[in-house]
Design a protein around this motif. Sequence first.
Motif, PDB file in Angstrom:
ATOM      1  N   ASP A  47      28.609  54.275  13.631  1.00  0.00           N
ATOM      2  CA  ASP A  47      28.287  54.310  15.049  1.00  0.00           C
ATOM      3  C   ASP A  47      29.559  54.687  15.809  1.00  0.00           C
ATOM      4  OD1 ASP A  47      27.774  53.783  17.698  1.00  0.00           O
ATOM      5  OD2 ASP A  47      26.881  51.816  17.353  1.00  0.00           O
ATOM      6  N   ALA A  48      29.634  55.953  16.233  1.00  0.00           N
ATOM      7  CA  ALA A  48      30.858  56.445  16.878  1.00  0.00           C
ATOM      8  C   ALA A  48      31.183  55.634  18.123  1.00  0.00           C
ATOM      9  CB  ALA A  48      30.705  57.919  17.240  1.00  0.00           C
ATOM     10  N   LEU A  49      30.160  55.236  18.873  1.00  0.00           N
ATOM     11  CA  LEU A  49      30.427  54.507  20.113  1.00  0.00           C
ATOM     12  C   LEU A  49      30.935  53.095  19.834  1.00  0.00           C
ATOM     13  CD1 LEU A  49      27.547  55.776  22.408  1.00  0.00           C
ATOM     14  CD2 LEU A  49      29.996  56.146  22.697  1.00  0.00           C
ATOM     15  N   HIS A  50      30.591  52.542  18.688  1.00  0.00           N
ATOM     16  CA  HIS A  50      31.192  51.257  18.338  1.00  0.00           C
ATOM     17  C   HIS A  50      32.675  51.438  17.995  1.00  0.00           C
ATOM     18  CE1 HIS A  50      31.614  47.143  17.226  1.00  0.00           C
ATOM     19  NE2 HIS A  50      31.866  47.429  15.965  1.00  0.00           N
ATOM     20  N   ALA A  51      33.001  52.520  17.294  1.00  0.00           N
ATOM     21  CA  ALA A  51      34.416  52.817  17.031  1.00  0.00           C
ATOM     22  C   ALA A  51      35.166  53.031  18.349  1.00  0.00           C
ATOM     23  CB  ALA A  51      34.541  54.045  16.127  1.00  0.00           C
ATOM     24  N   VAL A  52      34.523  53.710  19.304  1.00  0.00           N
ATOM     25  CA  VAL A  52      35.115  53.892  20.639  1.00  0.00           C
ATOM     26  C   VAL A  52      35.447  52.534  21.257  1.00  0.00           C
ATOM     27  CG1 VAL A  52      34.562  54.541  23.026  1.00  0.00           C
ATOM     28  CG2 VAL A  52      34.080  56.141  21.148  1.00  0.00           C
ATOM     29  N   ARG A  53      34.483  51.625  21.189  1.00  0.00           N
ATOM     30  CA  ARG A  53      34.671  50.304  21.780  1.00  0.00           C
ATOM     31  C   ARG A  53      35.847  49.561  21.129  1.00  0.00           C
ATOM     32  NH1 ARG A  53      29.164  47.232  22.349  1.00  0.00           N
ATOM     33  NH2 ARG A  53      29.086  47.630  20.123  1.00  0.00           N
TER      34      ARG A  53
END
Lengths: 208, 208
Positions: free
Chosen positions: B71-77
């Motif tokens: 999940d790219a957006l979890h890595a972003v977070r």
Amino acid sequence: MDGRGALTMLKMEDGALRKQLEFLIELDRLKTIVRQSRIVSHSRRENSAEHSWHLAIFALVLADHAVVELDALHAVRLLLVHDIVEIDAGDAPIHSSTADKDGLQTAERNAAKRIFGLLPQDQGERMDAFWREFEEAKTPAARFAKALDRLQPLLLNVMTDGGTWTENAVTEEQVVERYGPTIEAGSPALWTAARKLVAHHFAERRNL
Amino acid sequence: MDGRGALTMLKMEDGALRKQLEFLIELDRLKTIVRQSRIVSHSRRENSAEHSWHLAIFALVLADHAVVELDALHAVRLLLVHDIVEIDAGDAPIHSSTADKDGLQTAERNAAKRIFGLLPQDQGERMDAFWREFEEAKTPAARFAKALDRLQPLLLNVMTDGGTWTENAVTEEQVVERYGPTIEAGSPALWTAARKLVAHHFAERRNL
């Protein structure tokens, strides 16, 4: 070896990854775009890269205050991308009276085309769509992101003796007019709190 | 009115929002934490806030190169949060020989407790969990985020005449040893490309 030599080296790599790394290196320039707001320590003005980070965290933390339920991580994504066009088009100060709005829009569209065009086509189109979604402010996530993009410099001004308001002799009425509608459209609750901070700030100034 | 006056004003607000705004104002200090890497223009060293923004975009753009789908957006977070503890604990340079690892870990844990503790309890615990997930590097998103946190300064060094490698007389072998395992664990494809850039950089230096 200078940076250009390294970029030439990247060109030797094949495929999508070379384009992606060139894009990411180009984005480093957003760290040199200086905004009007001062950081809380008063030591210097804020740049657009660290501003974008701050806003992304605002979205993570404040999403529950949005006017409608929304995908906080999508708002984060819009905010990470929203100022990239400033690499070519510069920052447009909110209190500038000489703004050429049409000229700025053209410059920003050209910037988006050039910078997102560095990416593989499908990925560049997705990034461009995020930027346009933010600009058009028609989706709940974009309206919330726009609200935060007004709230954050308002807070920095309150924390730095009025910051750009004091520098530009901006009145309380002008603050309400320039920040209020955008913040309220994304989050009435945040505007209620911000309005109190603004009132308190100007009351304190009148008592100086 | 100074910043302290405004914070006192915020204390007059009720509930979660006051705590959230105090947290977000405190985070502004990450803009004053200076890292060792130079930005691509060579003009100055990078700060940890703009570094965090850059990394978040790295995650958006490079997620397809991760070793497993994630999940790219979890890595972003995770990346947006990963350096916040530096507000109290400072940045720990990768090429420093005097690092006190146990002391640093204690300082970072105390920083997380104080800073995330500014938030409403449940939200502070979630933020703290993101930071610990990054530090422990056991999930795919955290391993990928850690890989990007090594890749980005590697690219900045390649773009700035070797940057911290040149300043600290770091050898090619030391670069491979200090950056390779972390990048490869998150993305073998990114390490393959980065290894080529490193080889090219040191070959150019030998030819100077």
